[in-house]
Design a protein around this motif. Structure first.
Motif, PDB file in Angstrom:
ATOM      1  N   THR A  11       1.355   4.592   9.956  1.00  0.00           N
ATOM      2  CA  THR A  11       0.175   5.460   9.902  1.00  0.00           C
ATOM      3  C   THR A  11       0.560   6.908  10.171  1.00  0.00           C
ATOM      4  O   THR A  11       1.555   7.197  10.823  1.00  0.00           O
ATOM      5  CB  THR A  11      -0.881   5.045  10.945  1.00  0.00           C
ATOM      6  N   GLY A  12      -0.267   7.795   9.643  1.00  0.00           N
ATOM      7  CA  GLY A  12      -0.150   9.221   9.908  1.00  0.00           C
ATOM      8  C   GLY A  12      -1.431   9.664  10.601  1.00  0.00           C
ATOM      9  O   GLY A  12      -1.914   8.985  11.508  1.00  0.00           O
ATOM     10  N   LEU A  37       0.866  -1.183   0.000  1.00  0.00           N
ATOM     11  CA  LEU A  37       0.000   0.000   0.000  1.00  0.00           C
ATOM     12  C   LEU A  37       0.900   1.229   0.000  1.00  0.00           C
ATOM     13  O   LEU A  37       1.575   1.510   0.987  1.00  0.00           O
ATOM     14  CB  LEU A  37      -0.895   0.019   1.243  1.00  0.00           C
ATOM     15  N   VAL A  38       0.946   1.935  -1.105  1.00  0.00           N
ATOM     16  CA  VAL A  38       1.759   3.134  -1.198  1.00  0.00           C
ATOM     17  C   VAL A  38       1.205   4.167  -0.221  1.00  0.00           C
ATOM     18  O   VAL A  38      -0.019   4.338  -0.137  1.00  0.00           O
ATOM     19  CB  VAL A  38       1.757   3.669  -2.646  1.00  0.00           C
ATOM     20  N   PRO A  39       2.068   4.854   0.551  1.00  0.00           N
ATOM     21  CA  PRO A  39       1.563   5.825   1.521  1.00  0.00           C
ATOM     22  C   PRO A  39       0.654   6.869   0.866  1.00  0.00           C
ATOM     23  O   PRO A  39       1.032   7.502  -0.113  1.00  0.00           O
ATOM     24  CB  PRO A  39       2.831   6.477   2.076  1.00  0.00           C
ATOM     25  N   ALA A  40      -0.541   6.995   1.419  1.00  0.00           N
ATOM     26  CA  ALA A  40      -1.530   7.939   0.896  1.00  0.00           C
ATOM     27  C   ALA A  40      -2.661   8.065   1.907  1.00  0.00           C
ATOM     28  O   ALA A  40      -2.743   7.287   2.856  1.00  0.00           O
ATOM     29  CB  ALA A  40      -2.088   7.452  -0.443  1.00  0.00           C
ATOM     30  N   VAL A  41      -3.523   9.032   1.704  1.00  0.00           N
ATOM     31  CA  VAL A  41      -4.721   9.158   2.523  1.00  0.00           C
ATOM     32  C   VAL A  41      -5.743   8.168   1.964  1.00  0.00           C
ATOM     33  O   VAL A  41      -6.117   8.236   0.799  1.00  0.00           O
ATOM     34  CB  VAL A  41      -5.268  10.594   2.507  1.00  0.00           C
ATOM     35  N   GLN A  42      -6.156   7.247   2.802  1.00  0.00           N
ATOM     36  CA  GLN A  42      -7.103   6.205   2.410  1.00  0.00           C
ATOM     37  C   GLN A  42      -8.485   6.578   2.950  1.00  0.00           C
ATOM     38  O   GLN A  42      -8.615   6.929   4.116  1.00  0.00           O
ATOM     39  CB  GLN A  42      -6.688   4.842   2.986  1.00  0.00           C
ATOM     40  N   THR A  55     -11.028  12.245  13.253  1.00  0.00           N
ATOM     41  CA  THR A  55     -11.715  11.999  14.517  1.00  0.00           C
ATOM     42  C   THR A  55     -12.811  10.967  14.300  1.00  0.00           C
ATOM     43  O   THR A  55     -13.606  11.074  13.374  1.00  0.00           O
ATOM     44  CB  THR A  55     -12.342  13.306  15.053  1.00  0.00           C
ATOM     45  N   GLY A  56     -12.824   9.961  15.137  1.00  0.00           N
ATOM     46  CA  GLY A  56     -13.808   8.900  15.005  1.00  0.00           C
ATOM     47  C   GLY A  56     -13.423   7.829  13.999  1.00  0.00           C
ATOM     48  O   GLY A  56     -14.179   6.906  13.742  1.00  0.00           O
ATOM     49  N   GLY A  57     -12.224   7.948  13.437  1.00  0.00           N
ATOM     50  CA  GLY A  57     -11.767   6.971  12.459  1.00  0.00           C
ATOM     51  C   GLY A  57     -11.463   5.634  13.111  1.00  0.00           C
ATOM     52  O   GLY A  57     -10.834   5.572  14.167  1.00  0.00           O
ATOM     53  N   THR A 100     -13.656   8.917   8.297  1.00  0.00           N
ATOM     54  CA  THR A 100     -13.486   9.427   6.942  1.00  0.00           C
ATOM     55  C   THR A 100     -12.185   8.992   6.292  1.00  0.00           C
ATOM     56  O   THR A 100     -12.173   8.538   5.158  1.00  0.00           O
ATOM     57  CB  THR A 100     -13.545  10.971   6.949  1.00  0.00           C
ATOM     58  N   SER A 101     -11.052   9.138   7.024  1.00  0.00           N
ATOM     59  CA  SER A 101      -9.783   8.866   6.359  1.00  0.00           C
ATOM     60  C   SER A 101      -8.658   8.520   7.342  1.00  0.00           C
ATOM     61  O   SER A 101      -8.714   8.834   8.526  1.00  0.00           O
ATOM     62  CB  SER A 101      -9.359  10.076   5.527  1.00  0.00           C
ATOM     63  N   ILE A 102      -7.635   7.875   6.776  1.00  0.00           N
ATOM     64  CA  ILE A 102      -6.403   7.560   7.483  1.00  0.00           C
ATOM     65  C   ILE A 102      -5.256   7.752   6.491  1.00  0.00           C
ATOM     66  O   ILE A 102      -5.380   7.404   5.318  1.00  0.00           O
ATOM     67  CB  ILE A 102      -6.396   6.112   8.030  1.00  0.00           C
ATOM     68  N   ALA A 103      -4.183   8.324   6.961  1.00  0.00           N
ATOM     69  CA  ALA A 103      -2.960   8.384   6.160  1.00  0.00           C
ATOM     70  C   ALA A 103      -2.149   7.149   6.539  1.00  0.00           C
ATOM     71  O   ALA A 103      -1.811   6.964   7.713  1.00  0.00           O
ATOM     72  CB  ALA A 103      -2.186   9.656   6.454  1.00  0.00           C
TER      73      ALA A 103
END
Length: 129
Positions: free
Chosen positions: A42-43, A14-19, A47-49, A109-112
């Motif tokens: 992880t980056g 998984l190339v580092p990116a916002v997923q 909130t709530g992820g 919503t998202s995770i880096a």
């Protein structure tokens, strides 16, 4: 003689990116190597992820053939929920040729994040860049 520069091979799954959704990583071929280590970095997490990561394996590159690796074929454990700005690792000791990382979104919503495999103990060394 083994060293940590010339002998392992590092392959991105998984190339580092916002997923923003569940994402299956690229297939990594372990042929010619005696060990595989999954490294997840992880980056920021919204909130709530609520995101998790799993290591999957298969004897083929067909998507439907991949399954989560059982605990008997893993070294170490991954958390049920990933934390922000953290590095995780898990060893694979199974016998299947192909592996990949999968990030699953349960909430938010998202995770880096990114994931790579460090393939070690090559049959033919040095591996090169």
């Amino acid at each position: 003689m083994y060293d940590t520069y010339a002998d392992p091979k590092v392959v991105a799954s998984l190339v580092p990116a916002v997923q923003t959704a569940t994402l299956k990583g690229s297939t990594v071929d372990t042929q010619g190597f005696g060990s595989a280590l999954l490294v997840v970095n992880t980056g920021a997490i919204d909130t709530g992820g609520d995101f998790s990561v799993a290591l999957q394996h298969s004897d083929t590159t067909t998507d439907a053939d991949f399954a989560n690796v059982t605990a008997a074929d893993l070294l170490g454990t991954l958390p049920t929920t990933l934390a922000a700005s953290t590095v995780y690792r898990q060893g694979y000791i199974g016998k299947r040729r192909y592996v990949r990382a999968v990030i699953t979104k349960a909430a938010g919503t998202s995770i880096a994040a990114g994931a790579a495999f460090v393939l070690g103990h090559p049959a033919l060394a040095p591996v090169g860049a």
